[in-house]
Design a protein around this motif. Structure first.
Motif, PDB file in Angstrom:
ATOM      1  N   VAL A  55       2.829 -29.956  17.528  1.00  0.00           N
ATOM      2  CA  VAL A  55       3.437 -29.537  18.418  1.00  0.00           C
ATOM      3  C   VAL A  55       3.747 -30.803  19.449  1.00  0.00           C
ATOM      4  CG1 VAL A  55       2.843 -28.209  20.467  1.00  0.00           C
ATOM      5  CG2 VAL A  55       2.541 -27.446  17.602  1.00  0.00           C
ATOM      6  N   ILE A  56       4.510 -30.823  20.616  1.00  0.00           N
ATOM      7  CA  ILE A  56       4.602 -31.392  21.131  1.00  0.00           C
ATOM      8  C   ILE A  56       4.657 -30.878  22.643  1.00  0.00           C
ATOM      9  CG2 ILE A  56       6.123 -33.831  22.884  1.00  0.00           C
ATOM     10  CD1 ILE A  56       6.067 -34.953  20.422  1.00  0.00           C
ATOM     11  N   LEU A  57       3.806 -30.850  24.375  1.00  0.00           N
ATOM     12  CA  LEU A  57       3.249 -30.219  25.159  1.00  0.00           C
ATOM     13  C   LEU A  57       4.554 -31.555  25.891  1.00  0.00           C
ATOM     14  CD1 LEU A  57       0.385 -27.943  25.009  1.00  0.00           C
ATOM     15  CD2 LEU A  57       3.010 -27.593  25.356  1.00  0.00           C
ATOM     16  N   LEU A  58       5.127 -31.066  26.705  1.00  0.00           N
ATOM     17  CA  LEU A  58       5.594 -31.889  28.084  1.00  0.00           C
ATOM     18  C   LEU A  58       6.005 -31.169  28.948  1.00  0.00           C
ATOM     19  CD1 LEU A  58       9.746 -32.184  26.497  1.00  0.00           C
ATOM     20  CD2 LEU A  58       7.260 -33.782  26.298  1.00  0.00           C
ATOM     21  N   GLY A  59       4.932 -32.153  30.456  1.00  0.00           N
ATOM     22  CA  GLY A  59       4.267 -31.593  30.979  1.00  0.00           C
ATOM     23  C   GLY A  59       5.110 -32.391  32.424  1.00  0.00           C
ATOM     24  N   THR A  60       4.538 -33.012  33.270  1.00  0.00           N
ATOM     25  CA  THR A  60       5.292 -32.687  34.182  1.00  0.00           C
ATOM     26  C   THR A  60       5.488 -34.438  34.095  1.00  0.00           C
ATOM     27  OG1 THR A  60       3.143 -31.992  35.219  1.00  0.00           O
ATOM     28  CG2 THR A  60       4.245 -33.094  37.037  1.00  0.00           C
ATOM     29  N   TYR A 223      -3.104 -21.800  25.399  1.00  0.00           N
ATOM     30  CA  TYR A 223      -2.326 -22.379  25.393  1.00  0.00           C
ATOM     31  C   TYR A 223      -2.498 -23.686  24.698  1.00  0.00           C
ATOM     32  CZ  TYR A 223      -0.235 -20.189  29.457  1.00  0.00           C
ATOM     33  OH  TYR A 223       0.651 -19.068  29.948  1.00  0.00           O
ATOM     34  N   LEU A 224      -3.132 -24.660  23.641  1.00  0.00           N
ATOM     35  CA  LEU A 224      -3.005 -25.103  22.683  1.00  0.00           C
ATOM     36  C   LEU A 224      -2.862 -23.999  21.611  1.00  0.00           C
ATOM     37  CD1 LEU A 224      -5.410 -28.638  24.042  1.00  0.00           C
ATOM     38  CD2 LEU A 224      -2.936 -27.981  23.526  1.00  0.00           C
ATOM     39  N   ALA A 225      -3.843 -23.444  21.433  1.00  0.00           N
ATOM     40  CA  ALA A 225      -4.297 -22.355  20.713  1.00  0.00           C
ATOM     41  C   ALA A 225      -2.351 -21.856  20.043  1.00  0.00           C
ATOM     42  CB  ALA A 225      -4.872 -21.265  20.253  1.00  0.00           C
ATOM     43  N   TYR A 226      -1.861 -21.333  21.094  1.00  0.00           N
ATOM     44  CA  TYR A 226      -0.532 -20.746  21.256  1.00  0.00           C
ATOM     45  C   TYR A 226       0.439 -21.590  20.648  1.00  0.00           C
ATOM     46  CZ  TYR A 226      -2.266 -17.344  24.886  1.00  0.00           C
ATOM     47  OH  TYR A 226      -3.200 -16.697  25.261  1.00  0.00           O
ATOM     48  N   GLY A 227       0.224 -23.061  21.069  1.00  0.00           N
ATOM     49  CA  GLY A 227       1.561 -24.014  20.201  1.00  0.00           C
ATOM     50  C   GLY A 227       0.803 -24.165  18.482  1.00  0.00           C
ATOM     51  N   LEU A 228      -0.052 -23.857  18.053  1.00  0.00           N
ATOM     52  CA  LEU A 228      -1.249 -23.247  16.814  1.00  0.00           C
ATOM     53  C   LEU A 228       0.214 -22.869  16.011  1.00  0.00           C
ATOM     54  CD1 LEU A 228      -4.330 -25.075  16.092  1.00  0.00           C
ATOM     55  CD2 LEU A 228      -2.607 -25.805  16.034  1.00  0.00           C
ATOM     56  N   ALA A 229      -0.311 -21.601  16.681  1.00  0.00           N
ATOM     57  CA  ALA A 229      -0.021 -20.157  16.408  1.00  0.00           C
ATOM     58  C   ALA A 229       2.324 -20.030  16.408  1.00  0.00           C
ATOM     59  CB  ALA A 229      -0.603 -19.015  17.212  1.00  0.00           C
ATOM     60  N   GLU A 283     -10.358 -35.465  28.882  1.00  0.00           N
ATOM     61  CA  GLU A 283     -11.366 -34.874  27.796  1.00  0.00           C
ATOM     62  C   GLU A 283     -11.796 -33.236  27.389  1.00  0.00           C
ATOM     63  OE1 GLU A 283     -14.622 -38.611  30.366  1.00  0.00           O
ATOM     64  OE2 GLU A 283     -14.576 -36.401  30.464  1.00  0.00           O
ATOM     65  N   PHE A 284     -11.965 -32.462  27.770  1.00  0.00           N
ATOM     66  CA  PHE A 284     -11.549 -31.060  27.644  1.00  0.00           C
ATOM     67  C   PHE A 284     -10.340 -31.020  26.563  1.00  0.00           C
ATOM     68  CE2 PHE A 284      -9.553 -27.178  27.239  1.00  0.00           C
ATOM     69  CZ  PHE A 284     -10.546 -26.291  25.916  1.00  0.00           C
ATOM     70  N   ARG A 285      -9.452 -31.720  27.041  1.00  0.00           N
ATOM     71  CA  ARG A 285      -8.274 -30.883  25.758  1.00  0.00           C
ATOM     72  C   ARG A 285      -8.714 -32.411  24.386  1.00  0.00           C
ATOM     73  NH1 ARG A 285      -4.730 -32.017  28.630  1.00  0.00           N
ATOM     74  NH2 ARG A 285      -4.132 -35.100  29.001  1.00  0.00           N
ATOM     75  N   GLN A 286      -9.083 -33.427  24.288  1.00  0.00           N
ATOM     76  CA  GLN A 286      -9.459 -34.006  23.587  1.00  0.00           C
ATOM     77  C   GLN A 286     -10.803 -33.728  22.608  1.00  0.00           C
ATOM     78  OE1 GLN A 286     -10.710 -37.863  24.803  1.00  0.00           O
ATOM     79  NE2 GLN A 286      -8.205 -39.031  24.288  1.00  0.00           N
ATOM     80  N   GLN A 287     -11.514 -32.914  23.377  1.00  0.00           N
ATOM     81  CA  GLN A 287     -12.942 -32.031  22.513  1.00  0.00           C
ATOM     82  C   GLN A 287     -12.040 -30.699  21.723  1.00  0.00           C
ATOM     83  OE1 GLN A 287     -16.178 -32.521  22.484  1.00  0.00           O
ATOM     84  NE2 GLN A 287     -15.530 -31.694  20.833  1.00  0.00           N
ATOM     85  N   ILE A 288     -10.948 -29.962  22.542  1.00  0.00           N
ATOM     86  CA  ILE A 288     -10.163 -28.725  21.855  1.00  0.00           C
ATOM     87  C   ILE A 288      -9.610 -30.001  20.616  1.00  0.00           C
ATOM     88  CG2 ILE A 288      -8.840 -26.866  21.518  1.00  0.00           C
ATOM     89  CD1 ILE A 288     -11.686 -26.479  23.175  1.00  0.00           C
ATOM     90  N   LEU A 289      -9.008 -30.156  20.148  1.00  0.00           N
ATOM     91  CA  LEU A 289      -8.071 -30.457  19.146  1.00  0.00           C
ATOM     92  C   LEU A 289      -9.018 -31.369  18.429  1.00  0.00           C
ATOM     93  CD1 LEU A 289      -4.820 -32.507  21.166  1.00  0.00           C
ATOM     94  CD2 LEU A 289      -5.247 -30.303  20.386  1.00  0.00           C
ATOM     95  N   GLN A 290      -9.830 -32.032  18.423  1.00  0.00           N
ATOM     96  CA  GLN A 290     -10.998 -32.728  17.096  1.00  0.00           C
ATOM     97  C   GLN A 290     -11.380 -31.717  17.025  1.00  0.00           C
ATOM     98  OE1 GLN A 290     -14.106 -34.986  19.300  1.00  0.00           O
ATOM     99  NE2 GLN A 290     -15.506 -34.258  17.424  1.00  0.00           N
TER     100      GLN A 290
END
Length: 321
Positions: A55-60, A223-229, A283-290
């Motif tokens: 998944v690639i999420l494109l933000g601001t 939302y990261l989990a929604y991307g996986l789903a 930091e949170f995003r990296q932790q969740i993806l790990q």
């Protein structure tokens, strides 16, 4: 094997990367997909290993070229537009996800899913199976994750074990999806209360529009989990509208059903831990993806959805015959 086949050599359930990008331009250059960041004196190009990306999420402040989208589609990468920090997925536009098109994807799972979906009793059976799997995944994840244990998230704690066992027993007694949703809401409140206590965050109230760190991290991680789903369902060819639990309340609700399999186990505790530590979004995003990778969250989603589709659960009146 030709170049296009090479791009799909790694199964989606085994891919390692999810990208959230902001303030950059995604483009194709020399047969690779890159993102460009601008600095005062020079620009920097960074490679995206698309064959190993789900998944690639494109933000601001992002843009993407047609050539880059063509290569991402060839590699089967799901692309989503979102707000800052990865959430929310934009709902003001009909285009939330750009899904790679393939006329030759297998129809096996879609046909099997529809084989039971129009039977309300069978949908309920699958919803119950998903909820039991959700409880089991949380217990297994918390039991083996040393980092969570160090933060006092213990699957063996009396408060959490009784909440999970109570919910598991109530699942089988649910006569309709509405009953499941009510009991799920109660369990979620119990988990929030337990997590807030473990992270010493006082009286926590879940509000999606709130500005505190815990609520923000919950939104972001969900939302990261929604991307996986969404990736799981796209790869298997199952339309997002054929939900088993959230279908009456949310558009594309099967994404929410599948994401629920892993959210409580991973996103919930780390949102509170990261809030306690005053972590940054990155930091949170990296932790969740790990942790998604460590606990094989995408594998688990694939396993559960494929099993639900192919087992084609019997009508309750037929069980035991």
């Amino acid at each position: 094997m030709d170049q296009l086949s090479d791009l799909k050599a790694i199964l989606h359930s085994k891919r390692a990367n999810i990208y959230y990008l902001e303030k950059c331009r995604v483009m194709q250059k020399d047969g690779r997909v890159l993102y460009l960041t601008e600095a005062k004196e020079e620009n920097y190009y960074w490679n995206i290993p698309i064959a190993n990306t789900t998944v690639i999420l494109l933000g601001t402040g992002t843009s993407i070229t047609q050539a880059a989208m063509r290569m991402l589609a060839s590699a089967g990468v799901l692309v989503g537009f979102c707000g800052g920090g990865g959430s929310p997925l934009f709902s003001g536009s009909e285009i939330e996800w750009l899904t790679p098109q393939s006329e030759y994807r297998s129809t096996e799972y879609m046909q099997a899913w529809l084989g039971f979906w129009f039977d309300e009793a069978k949908r309920l059976t699958v919803a119950k199976t998903f909820q039991q799997a959700r409880v089991g995944y949380l217990q297994r994840t918390w039991e083996k994750d040393r980092d969570l244990k160090a933060e006092n998230f213990l699957a063996t704690d009396l408060e959490i074990s009784s909440a999970l066992s109570g919910y598991a027993s109530q699942i089988q007694n649910a006569a309709k999806v509405g009953d499941l949703l009510q009991r799920e809401a109660l369990l979620t409140k119990q988990l929030y209360r337990y997590a807030a206590k473990a992270a010493q965050l006082g009286d926590f109230v879940r509000e999606r529009e709130a500005s505190d760190l815990a609520n923000g991290f919950l939104n972001h991680g969900n939302y990261l989990a929604y991307g996986l789903a969404a990736t799981t369902l796209w790869v298997l060819g199952i339309p997002h509208g054929f939900a088993v639990m959230h279908g009456k309340t949310r558009r594309g609700a099967l994404v929410f059903d599948v994401a629920d399999l892993i959210k409580d186990a991973i996103v919930l505790p780390w949102a509170f831990i990261s809030a306690k530590e005053k972590a940054t979004e990155q930091e949170f995003r990296q932790q969740i993806l790990q942790k998604f990778t460590e606990h094989k969250a995408l594998d688990f989603m694939f396993e559960q959805v494929k099993q639900a589709a192919l087992e084609n659960p019997p009508h309750p009146s037929e069980e035991g015959k």
